[in-house]
Enzyme design. Structure first.
Site, PDB file in Angstrom:
ATOM      1  N   HIS A 241       0.852  -1.217  -0.038  1.00  0.00           N
ATOM      2  CA  HIS A 241       0.069   0.089   0.008  1.00  0.00           C
ATOM      3  C   HIS A 241       0.706   1.514  -0.018  1.00  0.00           C
ATOM      4  CE1 HIS A 241      -3.425   2.617   1.542  1.00  0.00           C
ATOM      5  NE2 HIS A 241      -2.198   3.408   2.223  1.00  0.00           N
ATOM      6  N   GLU A 242       1.942   1.412   0.897  1.00  0.00           N
ATOM      7  CA  GLU A 242       2.622   2.590   0.973  1.00  0.00           C
ATOM      8  C   GLU A 242       3.349   2.621  -0.369  1.00  0.00           C
ATOM      9  OE1 GLU A 242       2.434   4.533   3.143  1.00  0.00           O
ATOM     10  OE2 GLU A 242       1.171   3.219   4.392  1.00  0.00           O
TER      11      GLU A 242
ATOM     12  N   HIS B 202       1.422   4.470  -3.065  1.00  0.00           N
ATOM     13  CA  HIS B 202       1.421   5.829  -2.843  1.00  0.00           C
ATOM     14  C   HIS B 202       2.595   6.611  -3.420  1.00  0.00           C
ATOM     15  CE1 HIS B 202      -1.811   6.691  -0.233  1.00  0.00           C
ATOM     16  NE2 HIS B 202      -1.192   5.996   0.826  1.00  0.00           N
TER      17      HIS B 202
ATOM     18  N   GLU C  72      -6.493   7.247  -0.864  1.00  0.00           N
ATOM     19  CA  GLU C  72      -6.301   5.881   0.063  1.00  0.00           C
ATOM     20  C   GLU C  72      -6.757   4.754  -0.752  1.00  0.00           C
ATOM     21  OE1 GLU C  72      -4.639   5.232   2.740  1.00  0.00           O
ATOM     22  OE2 GLU C  72      -3.610   7.392   2.670  1.00  0.00           O
TER      23      GLU C  72
END
Length: 285
Positions: A131-132, A135, A202
């Protein structure tokens, strides 16, 4: 695609709001000054925000010798995402959380608390770090930095309008009631736009992270665990620097009521539901 269009529209809205306030304070000259001020603030944030945030959280850089399992996990996921290897940091905090920072993929960093490493399984941790890295791949750090800077600048300009008034195009003093209205409503509007952008990013990072790891269910169970554990563990560094809350995988701030309205993150239940649907269908669109 919808989230990207929504983000572009919201960023246009927050920029327009900033310029309009500048125009109310000083006419066309005020609009120009406001735009130049915004560009200057964004330039500073773009180049230095990562160092500032890592220092705020007293993050310690680690390597394969000092945190072998965690470091190798990030390296494997970065390879899967076709990204340069980011710098890897640990934060000595019990609250489970993680974030990414850096102005672009070539200068990125990922950080996780020691608490999240204790709470999550290796599979769940892969979901979080994917997930990071999503980003990073989507350049969300740049987007969030710009929107946070613009929201703060809108608040500052609105306060200036209330205390010092403004001028119309002919140099006459502006309506003081209008100045008070701007001071009260503009910061709220700016914050709401900022929160909407953050929520959209998100959702997009959840989707991108699921693609990188190939395991949306792992991120879903990780979010559930983080949500339950974080509720009872204060994150003191985040509480001291609430403007950084939007960077985290889970909102680290505690509270309800209006704070939920201004939350930087979507509802955890909705994020989990979307991820479980991806796991069920095998589709990431």
């Amino acid at each position: 695609m919808f989230n990207w269009v929504k983000t572009a529209m919201l960023m246009a809205a927050i920029t327009a709001l900033f310029i309009v306030i500048g125009g109310m304070i000083g006419g066309s000259r005020g609009m120009t000054i406001a735009l130049l001020f915004a560009l200057g603030m964004n330039f500073f944030s773009y180049w230095f925000s990562d160092k500032m945030v890592l220092r705020m959280y007293n993050a310690q850089e680690v390597d394969e010798a000092t945190a072998p399992q965690f470091y190798r996990m990030v390296r494997e996921l970065a390879t899967r995402a076709n990204l340069p290897m980011p710098r890897v940091y640990l934060i000595n905090e019990d609250a489970p959380n993680a974030f990414a920072t850096g102005r672009n993929p070539e200068h990125a960093a990922v950080a996780a608390t020691t608490g999240i490493l204790r709470v999550l399984s290796e599979r769940e941790m892969r979901g979080v770090m994917a997930h990071e890295l999503a980003h990073v791949k989507h350049r969300d750090i740049l987007i969030s930095t710009i929107t946070a800077t613009m929201a703060g600048a809108i608040s500052a300009l609105a306060n200036f309008a209330m205390f010092f008034g403004g001028r119309d195009e002919n140099g006459r003093p502006a309506n003081p009631i209008a100045g008070i209205a701007v001071a009260l409503l503009a910061p709220i509007a700016g914050a709401l736009i900022q929160m909407a952008i953050s929520r959209a990013r998100e959702f997009e990072a959840d989707r991108g992270g699921a693609q990188i790891s190939g395991d949306p269910q792992a991120l879903a169970t990780a979010l559930d665990k983080i949500h339950r554990y974080a509720a009872g563990i204060p994150f003191q560094a985040a509480e001291a620097h609430p403007a950084t809350a939007q960077m985290m995988i889970m909102n680290p701030l505690h509270g309800g009521g209006l704070q939920n309205l201004f939350s930087t993150h979507p509802a955890t239940e909705e994020r989990i539901a979307r991820l479980m649907e991806m796991a069920r269908t095998g589709r990431f669109d």
